[in-house]
Design a protein around this motif. Sequence first.
Motif, PDB file in Angstrom:
ATOM      1  N   UNK A 310     -38.353 -54.799 -99.172  1.00 42.29           N
ATOM      2  CA  UNK A 310     -38.039 -53.370 -99.157  1.00 42.29           C
ATOM      3  C   UNK A 310     -38.309 -52.670-100.483  1.00 42.29           C
ATOM      4  N   UNK A 311     -39.057 -53.281-101.340  1.00 43.27           N
ATOM      5  CA  UNK A 311     -39.458 -52.608-102.575  1.00 43.27           C
ATOM      6  C   UNK A 311     -40.536 -51.571-102.265  1.00 43.27           C
ATOM      7  N   UNK A 312     -40.489 -50.402-102.885  1.00 46.39           N
ATOM      8  CA  UNK A 312     -41.595 -49.451-102.710  1.00 46.39           C
ATOM      9  C   UNK A 312     -42.917 -50.077-103.150  1.00 46.39           C
ATOM     10  N   UNK A 313     -43.993 -49.667-102.519  1.00 48.00           N
ATOM     11  CA  UNK A 313     -45.317 -50.180-102.886  1.00 48.00           C
ATOM     12  C   UNK A 313     -45.616 -49.914-104.353  1.00 48.00           C
ATOM     13  N   UNK A 314     -46.137 -50.931-105.038  1.00 45.81           N
ATOM     14  CA  UNK A 314     -46.511 -50.800-106.440  1.00 45.81           C
ATOM     15  C   UNK A 314     -48.008 -51.036-106.589  1.00 45.81           C
ATOM     16  N   UNK A 315     -48.769 -50.044-107.094  1.00 42.13           N
ATOM     17  CA  UNK A 315     -50.205 -50.236-107.296  1.00 42.13           C
ATOM     18  C   UNK A 315     -50.470 -51.365-108.287  1.00 42.13           C
ATOM     19  N   UNK A 316     -51.515 -52.134-108.006  1.00 39.74           N
ATOM     20  CA  UNK A 316     -51.837 -53.252-108.883  1.00 39.74           C
ATOM     21  C   UNK A 316     -53.303 -53.631-108.738  1.00 39.74           C
ATOM     22  N   UNK A 317     -53.763 -54.454-109.666  1.00 42.78           N
ATOM     23  CA  UNK A 317     -55.097 -55.046-109.605  1.00 42.78           C
ATOM     24  C   UNK A 317     -54.936 -56.549-109.462  1.00 42.78           C
ATOM     25  N   UNK A 318     -55.644 -57.122-108.499  1.00 38.87           N
ATOM     26  CA  UNK A 318     -55.540 -58.547-108.207  1.00 38.87           C
ATOM     27  C   UNK A 318     -56.837 -59.238-108.574  1.00 38.87           C
ATOM     28  N   UNK A 319     -56.708 -60.369-109.252  1.00 35.92           N
ATOM     29  CA  UNK A 319     -57.879 -61.197-109.568  1.00 35.92           C
ATOM     30  C   UNK A 319     -57.632 -62.592-109.023  1.00 35.92           C
ATOM     31  N   UNK A 320     -58.523 -63.048-108.155  1.00 31.71           N
ATOM     32  CA  UNK A 320     -58.384 -64.358-107.533  1.00 31.71           C
ATOM     33  C   UNK A 320     -59.014 -65.411-108.436  1.00 31.71           C
ATOM     34  N   UNK A 321     -58.227 -66.422-108.784  1.00 32.82           N
ATOM     35  CA  UNK A 321     -58.692 -67.482-109.665  1.00 32.82           C
ATOM     36  C   UNK A 321     -59.424 -68.569-108.873  1.00 32.82           C
ATOM     37  N   UNK A 322     -60.169 -69.408-109.590  1.00 31.08           N
ATOM     38  CA  UNK A 322     -60.905 -70.486-108.943  1.00 31.08           C
ATOM     39  C   UNK A 322     -59.983 -71.485-108.255  1.00 31.08           C
ATOM     40  N   UNK A 323     -58.742 -71.611-108.747  1.00 31.58           N
ATOM     41  CA  UNK A 323     -57.804 -72.572-108.156  1.00 31.58           C
ATOM     42  C   UNK A 323     -57.042 -72.004-106.966  1.00 31.58           C
ATOM     43  N   UNK A 324     -57.358 -70.763-106.569  1.00 30.68           N
ATOM     44  CA  UNK A 324     -56.713 -70.153-105.411  1.00 30.68           C
ATOM     45  C   UNK A 324     -55.478 -69.342-105.739  1.00 30.68           C
ATOM     46  N   UNK A 325     -55.005 -69.432-106.974  1.00 27.34           N
ATOM     47  CA  UNK A 325     -53.887 -68.601-107.407  1.00 27.34           C
ATOM     48  C   UNK A 325     -54.408 -67.196-107.729  1.00 27.34           C
ATOM     49  N   UNK A 326     -53.505 -66.239-107.912  1.00 23.60           N
ATOM     50  CA  UNK A 326     -53.929 -64.898-108.276  1.00 23.60           C
ATOM     51  C   UNK A 326     -53.213 -64.431-109.532  1.00 23.60           C
ATOM     52  N   UNK A 327     -53.926 -63.638-110.313  1.00 25.21           N
ATOM     53  CA  UNK A 327     -53.348 -62.916-111.434  1.00 25.21           C
ATOM     54  C   UNK A 327     -53.231 -61.457-111.017  1.00 25.21           C
ATOM     55  N   UNK A 328     -52.063 -60.878-111.239  1.00 27.17           N
ATOM     56  CA  UNK A 328     -51.808 -59.504-110.813  1.00 27.17           C
ATOM     57  C   UNK A 328     -51.361 -58.684-112.011  1.00 27.17           C
ATOM     58  N   UNK A 329     -51.975 -57.526-112.171  1.00 26.35           N
ATOM     59  CA  UNK A 329     -51.552 -56.581-113.214  1.00 26.35           C
ATOM     60  C   UNK A 329     -51.091 -55.299-112.533  1.00 26.35           C
ATOM     61  N   UNK A 330     -49.871 -54.886-112.836  1.00 26.52           N
ATOM     62  CA  UNK A 330     -49.289 -53.695-112.228  1.00 26.52           C
ATOM     63  C   UNK A 330     -49.607 -52.451-113.044  1.00 26.52           C
ATOM     64  N   UNK A 331     -49.658 -51.324-112.339  1.00 24.78           N
ATOM     65  CA  UNK A 331     -49.959 -50.055-113.001  1.00 24.78           C
ATOM     66  C   UNK A 331     -48.816 -49.617-113.904  1.00 24.78           C
ATOM     67  N   UNK A 332     -47.600 -50.086-113.597  1.00 27.17           N
ATOM     68  CA  UNK A 332     -46.453 -49.759-114.436  1.00 27.17           C
ATOM     69  C   UNK A 332     -45.542 -50.986-114.514  1.00 27.17           C
ATOM     70  N   UNK A 333     -44.723 -51.081-115.552  1.00 27.76           N
ATOM     71  CA  UNK A 333     -43.856 -52.258-115.696  1.00 27.76           C
ATOM     72  C   UNK A 333     -42.932 -52.440-114.499  1.00 27.76           C
ATOM     73  N   UNK A 334     -42.699 -53.694-114.146  1.00 30.01           N
ATOM     74  CA  UNK A 334     -41.861 -54.051-113.015  1.00 30.01           C
ATOM     75  C   UNK A 334     -40.573 -54.719-113.501  1.00 30.01           C
ATOM     76  N   UNK A 335     -39.462 -54.439-112.808  1.00 30.30           N
ATOM     77  CA  UNK A 335     -38.169 -55.005-113.198  1.00 30.30           C
ATOM     78  C   UNK A 335     -37.843 -56.264-112.399  1.00 30.30           C
ATOM     79  N   UNK A 336     -37.423 -57.287-113.099  1.00 26.32           N
ATOM     80  CA  UNK A 336     -36.873 -58.508-112.494  1.00 26.32           C
ATOM     81  C   UNK A 336     -37.805 -59.147-111.471  1.00 26.32           C
ATOM     82  N   UNK A 337     -39.078 -59.269-111.806  1.00 25.99           N
ATOM     83  CA  UNK A 337     -39.996 -60.040-110.964  1.00 25.99           C
ATOM     84  C   UNK A 337     -39.602 -61.510-111.119  1.00 25.99           C
ATOM     85  N   UNK A 338     -39.280 -62.159-110.011  1.00 25.45           N
ATOM     86  CA  UNK A 338     -38.566 -63.434-110.059  1.00 25.45           C
ATOM     87  C   UNK A 338     -39.403 -64.606-109.560  1.00 25.45           C
ATOM     88  N   UNK A 339     -39.642 -65.615-110.392  1.00 24.46           N
ATOM     89  CA  UNK A 339     -40.330 -66.826-109.929  1.00 24.46           C
ATOM     90  C   UNK A 339     -39.617 -67.451-108.738  1.00 24.46           C
TER      91      UNK A 339
END
Length: 380
Positions: A310-339
């Motif tokens: 239920x979090x509002x949509x947050x614009x971001x850029x996604x880069x898919x890595x060779x190992x299948x994981x992704x790196x994500x950069x958000x347009x604005x800082x995010x609070x309490x992103x939890x592993x």
Amino acid sequence: MSAAPRIVVGVSGGVDSSVAAWRLVQQGEAVAGLFMQNWADDGSGDCRAEDDRRDAVAVCGRLGIPFHFRDFSSEYWQGVFEHFLAEYAAGRTPNPDVLCNREVKFKHFLDAARELGAERIATGHYARVAHAGGRWRLLRGVDTGKDQSYFLHQLGQAQLAATLFPIGDLHKPDLRRLAREAGLQTHAKKDSTGICFIGERDFREFLGRYLPAKAGEIRDPHGVRIAEHPGVFYFTLGQREGLNIGGVRGRAAAPWYVVGKDVANNVLYVDQDRESPWLMSTTLRSETAHWIAGAPPARRFDCTAQTRYRQPDEPCTVEVRDDGCVDVRFARPQRAVTPGQSLVLYDGDECLGGAVIAHTDAPQAQASPFQIQATEVSAR
């Protein structure tokens, strides 16, 4: 012998699955209901499965459709609960509903439905399925306040091809009205909330049965002892409730928030700023991502994301890595992103897929000891 059903509906004893079954019956489909028991009664008296089962039987009786029962508690324990415990023991915060959908509801339930001769399954999720451009797409439910596509992002093409979400176009008030008009006894039943196998019981007491608690220090980000905690894995990033920190000499009379966990040293870190820099991140890396289409839309693309339900949509850029994981950069800082929680990616109403969050660039995620990073944060 009655003919095999074309569609088996997962009837949970709640109003959502009740209306899902009712709508299919109204459409003239050959329908049967199946109740899944995913948690074995642990003797605490807190499990509502038997009450829910009775309601599911009553709904199927009202609709005149066959009722079936399957016990998936062993599969749930192995596929969901063992992972849940391992994640908490590692200091992460898992999302068992995502795993339950992938491992039980759209795996073992689907297999059981096919054993009954059905072509498809249906559930009471607030989501939609569409077929366009040669592939199946998972879309948000029309009721944005109830949309459950976040929990379904691990589904694939074969599962979506065999799945119906009959209530995905409804808003909850309209759904309850339909249930009432149809004479379904679940029309006013309270929605279930929280983790299904914990129910209304105390979370710490439940978790303590499986992960023995060990008291430790609560410190501020600079390492100053503030209080004591009952067990570091009971807490999650951004949490305010349950810290039981009274007045601290020399500190403002303001709430405290969890900003970090050092599981190895059994230390919980807190700060009095809800928007503490210790909680903020702009990038994350995930574990291996799952793509509903079978592949990502591109190696690098822009979209929106949710890092919690239920979090509002947050614009971001996604880069898919060779190992299948992704790196994500958000347009604005995010609070309490939890592993341990899920990153779910969207293109408008379409859910693209997602992954478990591995780590972020928030100071709480950096190397121990925690307070070493203080100078780095203040310099940003």
